[in-house]
Design an enzyme around this catalytic site. Sequence first.
Site, PDB file in Angstrom:
ATOM      1  CE  LYS A  65      -4.092  -1.484   2.240  1.00 12.19           C
ATOM      2  NZ  LYS A  65      -4.955  -1.696   3.415  1.00 12.19           N
ATOM      3  CG  ASN A  85      -7.702   0.907  -0.615  1.00  8.12           C
ATOM      4  OD1 ASN A  85      -7.666   2.054  -1.354  1.00  8.12           O
ATOM      5  ND2 ASN A  85      -9.006   0.079  -0.145  1.00  8.12           N
ATOM      6  CG  ASP A 114      -8.287   0.916   2.828  1.00  5.66           C
ATOM      7  OD1 ASP A 114      -8.944   0.037   3.029  1.00  5.66           O
ATOM      8  OD2 ASP A 114      -7.024   0.572   3.917  1.00  5.66           O
ATOM      9  CB  ALA A 139      -0.565   5.542  14.621  1.00  5.80           C
ATOM     10  N   GLY A 141      -1.442   1.524   9.006  1.00 13.19           N
ATOM     11  CA  GLY A 141      -2.706   2.076   7.961  1.00 13.19           C
ATOM     12  C   GLY A 141      -3.537   2.456   8.649  1.00 13.19           C
ATOM     13  CB  THR A 163       4.857   2.946  18.912  1.00 15.74           C
ATOM     14  OG1 THR A 163       4.530   1.645  18.841  1.00 15.74           O
ATOM     15  CG2 THR A 163       5.626   3.923  19.117  1.00 15.74           C
ATOM     16  NE  ARG A 166       3.709   3.167  13.541  1.00 13.99           N
ATOM     17  CZ  ARG A 166       3.117   2.141  12.528  1.00 13.99           C
ATOM     18  NH1 ARG A 166       3.242   1.180  13.523  1.00 13.99           N
ATOM     19  NH2 ARG A 166       3.072   1.602  11.570  1.00 13.99           N
ATOM     20  CB  ALA A 224     -10.077  -1.999  11.331  1.00 16.62           C
TER      21      ALA A 224
HETATM   22  P1  NAP Z   1      -0.640  -2.228  10.909  1.00 14.53           P
HETATM   23  O1  NAP Z   1       0.069  -1.148  10.449  1.00 14.53           O
HETATM   24  O2  NAP Z   1       0.539  -2.922  10.876  1.00 14.53           O
HETATM   25  O3  NAP Z   1      -0.380  -1.740  11.989  1.00 14.53           O
HETATM   26  C1  NAP Z   1      -0.725  -1.730  13.450  1.00 14.53           C
HETATM   27  C2  NAP Z   1      -1.759  -1.266  14.654  1.00 14.53           C
HETATM   28  O4  NAP Z   1      -1.948  -1.705  15.984  1.00 14.53           O
HETATM   29  C3  NAP Z   1      -0.050  -0.322  14.999  1.00 14.53           C
HETATM   30  O5  NAP Z   1      -1.672   0.159  14.949  1.00 14.53           O
HETATM   31  C4  NAP Z   1       0.294  -1.068  16.441  1.00 14.53           C
HETATM   32  O6  NAP Z   1       0.910  -0.154  17.282  1.00 14.53           O
HETATM   33  C5  NAP Z   1      -1.206  -1.639  16.836  1.00 14.53           C
HETATM   34  N1  NAP Z   1      -0.894  -2.979  17.496  1.00 14.53           N
HETATM   35  C6  NAP Z   1      -0.459  -4.135  17.426  1.00 14.53           C
HETATM   36  N2  NAP Z   1       0.252  -5.022  18.082  1.00 14.53           N
HETATM   37  C7  NAP Z   1      -0.082  -4.520  19.310  1.00 14.53           C
HETATM   38  C8  NAP Z   1      -0.484  -4.670  20.454  1.00 14.53           C
HETATM   39  N3  NAP Z   1      -0.545  -5.539  20.648  1.00 14.53           N
HETATM   40  N4  NAP Z   1      -1.695  -3.948  21.730  1.00 14.53           N
HETATM   41  C9  NAP Z   1      -1.353  -2.461  21.216  1.00 14.53           C
HETATM   42  N5  NAP Z   1      -1.553  -2.418  19.949  1.00 14.53           N
HETATM   43  C10 NAP Z   1      -1.102  -3.068  18.765  1.00 14.53           C
HETATM   44  O7  NAP Z   1      -1.790  -1.958  10.235  1.00 14.53           O
HETATM   45  P2  NAP Z   1      -3.418  -2.066   9.914  1.00 14.53           P
HETATM   46  O8  NAP Z   1      -2.640  -2.635   8.555  1.00 14.53           O
HETATM   47  O9  NAP Z   1      -3.281  -0.419   9.725  1.00 14.53           O
HETATM   48  O10 NAP Z   1      -4.650  -2.862  10.054  1.00 14.53           O
HETATM   49  C11 NAP Z   1      -4.580  -3.546  11.541  1.00 14.53           C
HETATM   50  C12 NAP Z   1      -6.217  -3.892  12.147  1.00 14.53           C
HETATM   51  O11 NAP Z   1      -6.701  -3.203  10.880  1.00 14.53           O
HETATM   52  C13 NAP Z   1      -5.602  -5.481  10.596  1.00 14.53           C
HETATM   53  O12 NAP Z   1      -6.530  -5.483  11.844  1.00 14.53           O
HETATM   54  C14 NAP Z   1      -6.603  -5.236   9.711  1.00 14.53           C
HETATM   55  O13 NAP Z   1      -7.326  -6.303   9.586  1.00 14.53           O
HETATM   56  C15 NAP Z   1      -7.422  -4.088   9.631  1.00 14.53           C
HETATM   57  N6  NAP Z   1      -8.316  -3.454   9.465  1.00 14.53           N
HETATM   58  C16 NAP Z   1      -8.814  -3.715   8.502  1.00 14.53           C
HETATM   59  C17 NAP Z   1     -10.128  -3.287   7.190  1.00 14.53           C
HETATM   60  C18 NAP Z   1     -11.464  -2.965   6.933  1.00 14.53           C
HETATM   61  O14 NAP Z   1     -11.909  -2.909   5.716  1.00 14.53           O
HETATM   62  N7  NAP Z   1     -12.383  -3.401   8.186  1.00 14.53           N
HETATM   63  C19 NAP Z   1      -9.183  -2.597   6.837  1.00 14.53           C
HETATM   64  C20 NAP Z   1      -7.541  -2.572   6.957  1.00 14.53           C
HETATM   65  C21 NAP Z   1      -6.975  -2.601   7.780  1.00 14.53           C
HETATM   66  P3  NAP Z   1       2.335   0.038  17.321  1.00 14.53           P
HETATM   67  O15 NAP Z   1       2.388   1.439  16.022  1.00 14.53           O
HETATM   68  O16 NAP Z   1       3.082   0.377  18.416  1.00 14.53           O
HETATM   69  O17 NAP Z   1       2.997  -1.146  16.327  1.00 14.53           O
END
Ligand code: NAP
Length: 283
Positions: A65, A85, A114, A139, A141, A163, A166, A224
């Site tokens: 992305k 996306n 998104d 914070a 994607g 974090t 971020r 999400a």
């Molecule tokens: P990403 O870029 O990897 O970001 C992950 C986020 O989760 C970061 O803010 C991270 O915090 C936080 N995190 C991970 N483990 C954690 C924990 N144990 N405790 C607290 N915070 C934690 O992933 P993403 O693409 O944003 O996706 C995040 C979620 O959204 C996923 O479940 C994904 O499937 C979902 N999503 C859904 C849609 C939809 O259309 N429904 C679209 C996109 C994404 P740090 O910065 O501290 O690492």
Amino acid sequence: MDVYGLIGNPVEHSLSPPLHEAAYAELGIDARYVTFEPDRDAAGQAIDGAAALGVRGLNVTIPFKRDVVKHVRTDDLAERIGAVNTIDFGPVADDDHETGTDADPPRPRGYNTDAAGVQRAFAHHDVALPGTDAVVVGAGGAGRAAAFALADAGSRVHVANRTAERAHSLAEAVPNATGGGLDTLADRVPAADVLVNATSVGMESDETPVDPDLLHADLAVLDAVYSPIETRLLRAANAAGATTIDGAWMLLFQGVEAFEIWTGRDAPVDVMNEALRAGLDRS
Ligand code: NAP
């Protein structure tokens, strides 16, 4: 026949093919939606190849992305989010002729649907965003897309992230936003109108990033996470009397928005929702 598709790695469990092909069938559009899994460093080659093959549109998922931004001409929102996306290879618009030359043809257009997925999921549940106080947890994607989407819709946004740094840097980029660590949730959530979980907490696990005691009946909560559909956060929000919106709604409306960009037609939302939820039930 028109070809649309998805690039990501991995993509084998994607629900985008049934989501989009349900719309083609409903509207009698002669098209297929195909998944592609390029090597992780081959986003640019994949886009050039798709353009050469006459692919009409591509969705883009993890890990591409952010990479694809430099290979497309982003609209303003995708530019600010820093992630794309949806790529549209459709007919070249007049302004594109001015920017491209024979030697350097215009690049395809890139969008971040998104963000529209977040806005349209709230709208579909009759949640009016202008003037609301919103908390975005996460914070990454999804968090970036949600924060810009909510701010553009007129919410005052607070970003809370594990974090904290971020969250601060995202809040600096989003108009009127603040940021902090997860410890700021205790102050912010009780006073909020809108809450979005944009972390992966709760995905395939029975955990919640927000203490259930902070939830209340005046909140609208979008998670999400869509696997499982009913997360621990949503169960707790429901018990608190909040409006709950599961992650499939966001997933649905990012696809609806992409379909509408590509075809210029209103998407058959109910049919697409049915196909998506049937796919989620099977997975
Ligand atoms: P990403 O870029 O990897 O970001 C992950 C986020 O989760 C970061 O803010 C991270 O915090 C936080 N995190 C991970 N483990 C954690 C924990 N144990 N405790 C607290 N915070 C934690 O992933 P993403 O693409 O944003 O996706 C995040 C979620 O959204 C996923 O479940 C994904 O499937 C979902 N999503 C859904 C849609 C939809 O259309 N429904 C679209 C996109 C994404 P740090 O910065 O501290 O690492």
